[in-house]
Design a protein around this motif. Structure first.
Motif, PDB file in Angstrom:
ATOM      1  N   THR A 147       0.684  -1.110  -0.073  1.00  0.00           N
ATOM      2  CA  THR A 147       0.246  -0.191  -0.013  1.00  0.00           C
ATOM      3  C   THR A 147       0.911   1.041   0.076  1.00  0.00           C
ATOM      4  O   THR A 147       0.367   2.476  -0.040  1.00  0.00           O
ATOM      5  CB  THR A 147      -0.826  -0.172   1.225  1.00  0.00           C
ATOM      6  N   ARG A 148       2.196   1.119   0.141  1.00  0.00           N
ATOM      7  CA  ARG A 148       3.049   2.173   0.200  1.00  0.00           C
ATOM      8  C   ARG A 148       2.545   3.320   1.298  1.00  0.00           C
ATOM      9  O   ARG A 148       2.518   4.424   1.211  1.00  0.00           O
ATOM     10  CB  ARG A 148       3.129   3.065  -0.941  1.00  0.00           C
ATOM     11  N   THR A 149       2.256   2.637   2.363  1.00  0.00           N
ATOM     12  CA  THR A 149       2.037   3.216   3.661  1.00  0.00           C
ATOM     13  C   THR A 149       2.575   2.478   4.807  1.00  0.00           C
ATOM     14  O   THR A 149       3.028   1.396   5.009  1.00  0.00           O
ATOM     15  CB  THR A 149       0.385   3.037   4.282  1.00  0.00           C
ATOM     16  N   ILE A 150       3.190   3.524   5.912  1.00  0.00           N
ATOM     17  CA  ILE A 150       3.890   2.983   7.042  1.00  0.00           C
ATOM     18  C   ILE A 150       3.123   3.456   8.053  1.00  0.00           C
ATOM     19  O   ILE A 150       2.514   4.415   7.916  1.00  0.00           O
ATOM     20  CB  ILE A 150       5.468   3.308   6.830  1.00  0.00           C
ATOM     21  N   GLY A 151       3.255   2.657   9.056  1.00  0.00           N
ATOM     22  CA  GLY A 151       2.532   3.145  10.434  1.00  0.00           C
ATOM     23  C   GLY A 151       3.372   3.634  11.348  1.00  0.00           C
ATOM     24  O   GLY A 151       4.723   3.265  11.633  1.00  0.00           O
ATOM     25  N   PHE A 152       3.313   4.768  12.195  1.00  0.00           N
ATOM     26  CA  PHE A 152       4.277   5.437  13.341  1.00  0.00           C
ATOM     27  C   PHE A 152       3.702   5.176  14.421  1.00  0.00           C
ATOM     28  O   PHE A 152       2.284   6.040  14.668  1.00  0.00           O
ATOM     29  CB  PHE A 152       4.415   6.765  12.999  1.00  0.00           C
ATOM     30  N   ILE A 153       3.894   4.355  15.565  1.00  0.00           N
ATOM     31  CA  ILE A 153       3.553   4.226  16.838  1.00  0.00           C
ATOM     32  C   ILE A 153       4.266   4.758  18.057  1.00  0.00           C
ATOM     33  O   ILE A 153       5.353   4.555  17.961  1.00  0.00           O
ATOM     34  CB  ILE A 153       3.643   2.925  17.010  1.00  0.00           C
ATOM     35  N   ASP A 181       9.065  13.206   6.297  1.00  0.00           N
ATOM     36  CA  ASP A 181       9.700  13.797   5.043  1.00  0.00           C
ATOM     37  C   ASP A 181      10.297  12.707   4.355  1.00  0.00           C
ATOM     38  O   ASP A 181      10.335  12.622   3.180  1.00  0.00           O
ATOM     39  CB  ASP A 181      10.756  14.698   5.556  1.00  0.00           C
ATOM     40  N   ALA A 182      10.969  11.769   5.034  1.00  0.00           N
ATOM     41  CA  ALA A 182      11.691  10.565   4.361  1.00  0.00           C
ATOM     42  C   ALA A 182      10.515   9.794   3.790  1.00  0.00           C
ATOM     43  O   ALA A 182      10.790   9.322   2.364  1.00  0.00           O
ATOM     44  CB  ALA A 182      12.482   9.780   5.311  1.00  0.00           C
ATOM     45  N   ALA A 183       9.463   9.409   4.378  1.00  0.00           N
ATOM     46  CA  ALA A 183       8.466   8.642   3.767  1.00  0.00           C
ATOM     47  C   ALA A 183       7.873   9.244   2.464  1.00  0.00           C
ATOM     48  O   ALA A 183       7.695   8.691   1.442  1.00  0.00           O
ATOM     49  CB  ALA A 183       7.154   8.334   4.747  1.00  0.00           C
ATOM     50  N   SER A 184       7.286  10.552   2.514  1.00  0.00           N
ATOM     51  CA  SER A 184       7.031  11.559   1.393  1.00  0.00           C
ATOM     52  C   SER A 184       7.959  11.326   0.229  1.00  0.00           C
ATOM     53  O   SER A 184       7.551  11.325  -0.887  1.00  0.00           O
ATOM     54  CB  SER A 184       6.765  12.861   1.810  1.00  0.00           C
ATOM     55  N   GLU A 185       9.412  11.669   0.364  1.00  0.00           N
ATOM     56  CA  GLU A 185      10.346  11.453  -0.608  1.00  0.00           C
ATOM     57  C   GLU A 185      10.307  10.348  -1.250  1.00  0.00           C
ATOM     58  O   GLU A 185      10.826  10.046  -2.504  1.00  0.00           O
ATOM     59  CB  GLU A 185      11.807  11.825  -0.093  1.00  0.00           C
ATOM     60  N   LEU A 186      10.030   9.157  -0.501  1.00  0.00           N
ATOM     61  CA  LEU A 186      10.143   7.732  -1.177  1.00  0.00           C
ATOM     62  C   LEU A 186       8.834   7.327  -1.773  1.00  0.00           C
ATOM     63  O   LEU A 186       8.673   6.137  -1.930  1.00  0.00           O
ATOM     64  CB  LEU A 186      10.958   6.897  -0.330  1.00  0.00           C
ATOM     65  N   GLY A 187       7.695   8.137  -1.719  1.00  0.00           N
ATOM     66  CA  GLY A 187       6.492   7.860  -2.081  1.00  0.00           C
ATOM     67  C   GLY A 187       5.652   7.187  -1.166  1.00  0.00           C
ATOM     68  O   GLY A 187       4.586   6.486  -1.684  1.00  0.00           O
ATOM     69  N   TYR A 188       5.953   7.316  -0.024  1.00  0.00           N
ATOM     70  CA  TYR A 188       5.086   6.581   0.901  1.00  0.00           C
ATOM     71  C   TYR A 188       4.126   7.337   1.986  1.00  0.00           C
ATOM     72  O   TYR A 188       4.689   8.805   2.034  1.00  0.00           O
ATOM     73  CB  TYR A 188       6.054   5.601   1.831  1.00  0.00           C
ATOM     74  N   MET A 189       2.882   7.292   2.408  1.00  0.00           N
ATOM     75  CA  MET A 189       2.310   7.890   3.226  1.00  0.00           C
ATOM     76  C   MET A 189       2.399   7.224   4.680  1.00  0.00           C
ATOM     77  O   MET A 189       2.715   6.013   5.015  1.00  0.00           O
ATOM     78  CB  MET A 189       0.808   7.720   2.847  1.00  0.00           C
ATOM     79  N   MET A 190       2.496   8.137   5.803  1.00  0.00           N
ATOM     80  CA  MET A 190       2.611   7.749   7.187  1.00  0.00           C
ATOM     81  C   MET A 190       1.185   7.990   7.947  1.00  0.00           C
ATOM     82  O   MET A 190       0.890   9.040   7.927  1.00  0.00           O
ATOM     83  CB  MET A 190       3.922   8.445   7.753  1.00  0.00           C
ATOM     84  N   LEU A 191       0.880   7.057   8.513  1.00  0.00           N
ATOM     85  CA  LEU A 191      -0.161   7.012   9.710  1.00  0.00           C
ATOM     86  C   LEU A 191       0.322   6.890  11.075  1.00  0.00           C
ATOM     87  O   LEU A 191       1.053   5.969  11.182  1.00  0.00           O
ATOM     88  CB  LEU A 191      -1.345   5.988   9.248  1.00  0.00           C
ATOM     89  N   MET A 192      -0.215   7.777  11.840  1.00  0.00           N
ATOM     90  CA  MET A 192       0.235   7.777  12.965  1.00  0.00           C
ATOM     91  C   MET A 192      -0.713   7.576  14.306  1.00  0.00           C
ATOM     92  O   MET A 192      -1.910   7.947  14.207  1.00  0.00           O
ATOM     93  CB  MET A 192       1.061   9.198  13.241  1.00  0.00           C
ATOM     94  N   TRP A 194      16.096   8.779   9.421  1.00  0.00           N
ATOM     95  CA  TRP A 194      16.821   7.418   9.079  1.00  0.00           C
ATOM     96  C   TRP A 194      15.862   6.255   9.289  1.00  0.00           C
ATOM     97  O   TRP A 194      15.865   5.302   8.347  1.00  0.00           O
ATOM     98  CB  TRP A 194      17.988   7.331  10.035  1.00  0.00           C
ATOM     99  N   GLY A 195      15.227   6.255  10.407  1.00  0.00           N
ATOM    100  CA  GLY A 195      14.149   5.238  10.636  1.00  0.00           C
ATOM    101  C   GLY A 195      13.025   4.961   9.577  1.00  0.00           C
ATOM    102  O   GLY A 195      13.031   3.410   9.187  1.00  0.00           O
ATOM    103  N   ALA A 196      12.679   6.007   9.102  1.00  0.00           N
ATOM    104  CA  ALA A 196      11.673   5.733   7.805  1.00  0.00           C
ATOM    105  C   ALA A 196      12.433   5.227   6.681  1.00  0.00           C
ATOM    106  O   ALA A 196      11.879   4.315   6.076  1.00  0.00           O
ATOM    107  CB  ALA A 196      11.063   7.215   7.404  1.00  0.00           C
ATOM    108  N   ARG A 197      13.802   5.739   6.348  1.00  0.00           N
ATOM    109  CA  ARG A 197      14.369   5.252   5.168  1.00  0.00           C
ATOM    110  C   ARG A 197      14.958   3.645   5.380  1.00  0.00           C
ATOM    111  O   ARG A 197      14.752   2.880   4.449  1.00  0.00           O
ATOM    112  CB  ARG A 197      15.587   6.093   4.950  1.00  0.00           C
ATOM    113  N   LYS A 198      15.185   3.317   6.629  1.00  0.00           N
ATOM    114  CA  LYS A 198      15.776   1.999   6.836  1.00  0.00           C
ATOM    115  C   LYS A 198      14.569   0.997   6.626  1.00  0.00           C
ATOM    116  O   LYS A 198      14.585  -0.090   6.108  1.00  0.00           O
ATOM    117  CB  LYS A 198      16.199   2.111   8.331  1.00  0.00           C
ATOM    118  N   LEU A 199      13.413   1.670   7.514  1.00  0.00           N
ATOM    119  CA  LEU A 199      12.076   0.905   7.033  1.00  0.00           C
ATOM    120  C   LEU A 199      11.688   0.541   5.787  1.00  0.00           C
ATOM    121  O   LEU A 199      11.361  -0.584   5.067  1.00  0.00           O
ATOM    122  CB  LEU A 199      10.734   1.371   7.914  1.00  0.00           C
ATOM    123  N   ILE A 200      11.752   1.477   5.042  1.00  0.00           N
ATOM    124  CA  ILE A 200      11.264   1.307   3.532  1.00  0.00           C
ATOM    125  C   ILE A 200      12.185   0.572   2.813  1.00  0.00           C
ATOM    126  O   ILE A 200      11.874  -0.249   2.095  1.00  0.00           O
ATOM    127  CB  ILE A 200      11.253   2.788   2.905  1.00  0.00           C
TER     128      ILE A 200
END
Length: 353
Positions: A61-67, A86-97, A298-304
């Protein structure tokens, strides 16, 4: 809206070559020069992939969760969240928190993110600690931010706490200070003994003795002022390394009561770059900034990179306060913090007077 077919026509390539290149899967299929030409052409045309179509093709889904746990109530939460976003957006992902602060059930919140089809999860803490990720995330792609995994099985990033103490104390030594006190924290925090270790190591490396009488651990309230006042009178330090910026207030107060001037007679360095402190005190305190934005980034880029199973391009870190570690750095990953120089550290000449 620009289509893949239009990119292919403009780039003089097949639709297949364009698709592979835009998804960074050109290896062995499209030569490097053509792939780069295709990506530049797509960017010039303003091409953006259709996330719904992509999710159907890739089952992602190109979505990551932030808990987070309480982190949204801290003054630094915004930077941590912004870095990840910012990192998620640059890589084409949406973040839900979601925030689990004791009022919300963590398992239910994680389950809701899973229902939205999150491809992976960032699990953040409000201060550096040893943590176990929830059982419900044990089979998911997960990265810990501002916390150490108890078994170091989960990728994680934290500030380099030892380096914080070392760099701050070295700066004070270089200014000519001879009797450097450490104002620690009485709370049971991972960062406290590590910052003290860095302080003591810097003294040792500089050939200076470690004096236990110059080290105190105090709460951040009235007793703190009493202990620091006593330290001023009995040990007469000429510099202070404080566990955080909040504790520097007591140094300013004690110095003023004794007719001493911060930045001339007394040097001090805090930690965390607290905006209230930095914008209120004069001279403004030199501090070590905790890299919340960079840890989130870093965390978002690592996750993706884990979700997609590929290496990500090196990024331009211009404008960032701290240097971003490599994504393939071994666990645990530590990020060195930046020293923000202001006016609270005296010159060598002042310390010699």
């Amino acid at each position: 809206m620009t289509t893949i077919k239009e990119v292919a026509e403009k780039a003089g390539a097949s639709v297949t070559a364009v698709s592979l290149s835009l998804n960074h899967r050109e290896n062995g299929h499209v030569n490097k020069e053509l792939a780069e030409h295709i990506r530049k052409t797509a960017k010039k045309l303003g091409y953006h992939p259709n996330p719904m179509a992509r999710s159907l093709r890739t089952s992602r889904t190109r979505t990551i969760g932030f808990i987070s746990e309480e982190i949204a109530t801290t003054p630094y939460a915004g930077e941590l969240i912004l870095g990840a976003q910012d990192a998620a957006s640059e890589l084409g992902y949406m973040m839900l928190m979601v925030v689990t602060d004791g009022k919300a059930d963590e398992a239910k919140e994680i389950a809701s993110l899973k229902r939205y089809g999150a491809d992976g999860f960032l699990y953040a803490k409000m201060h550096n600690r040893i943590s176990n990720i929830p059982r419900s995330l044990s089979n998911e792609q997960t990265v810990l931010i501002n916390a150490r995994d108890a078994k170091d099985h989960v990728p994680n990033i934290t500030p380099d706490e030892v380096a914080i103490g070392y760099d701050a104390t070295t700066k004070l030594i270089d200014s000519g200070a001879k009797r450097i006190a450490y104002i620690g924290c009485s709370d049971d925090l991972i960062a406290e003994p590590l910052r003290r270790k860095g302080y003591e190591q810097a003294l040792t490396d500089a050939g200076m003795s470690v004096n236990p009488n110059l080290e105190i651990r105090v709460p951040n309230d009235g007793p703190c002022l009493e202990r620091i006042s006593e330290l001023f009178d009995t040990q007469q330090p000429d510099a202070f390394f404080c566990f955080n910026d909040a504790r520097t207030w007591y140094i300013y107060q004690c110095a003023a009561q004794r007719g001493l001037q911060i930045g001339r007679d007394i040097s001090l360095i805090g930690v965390d770059n607290n905006r209230i402190v930095s914008e209120t005190f004069e001279p403004r305190p030199t501090t070590i900034e905790l890299p919340h934005y960079e840890m989130g980034y870093w965390g978002a880029r690592k996750l993706i990179s884990l979700i997609e199973g590929r290496e990500l391009k090196t990024i331009d870190t211009t404008g960032m306060v701290a240097e971003i570690p490599e994504l393939d750095a071994p666990n645990p990953v530590f990020i060195r913090c930046a020293l923000i120089e202001r006016g609270s550290v005296a010159s060598k000449a002042s310390h010699r007077e």
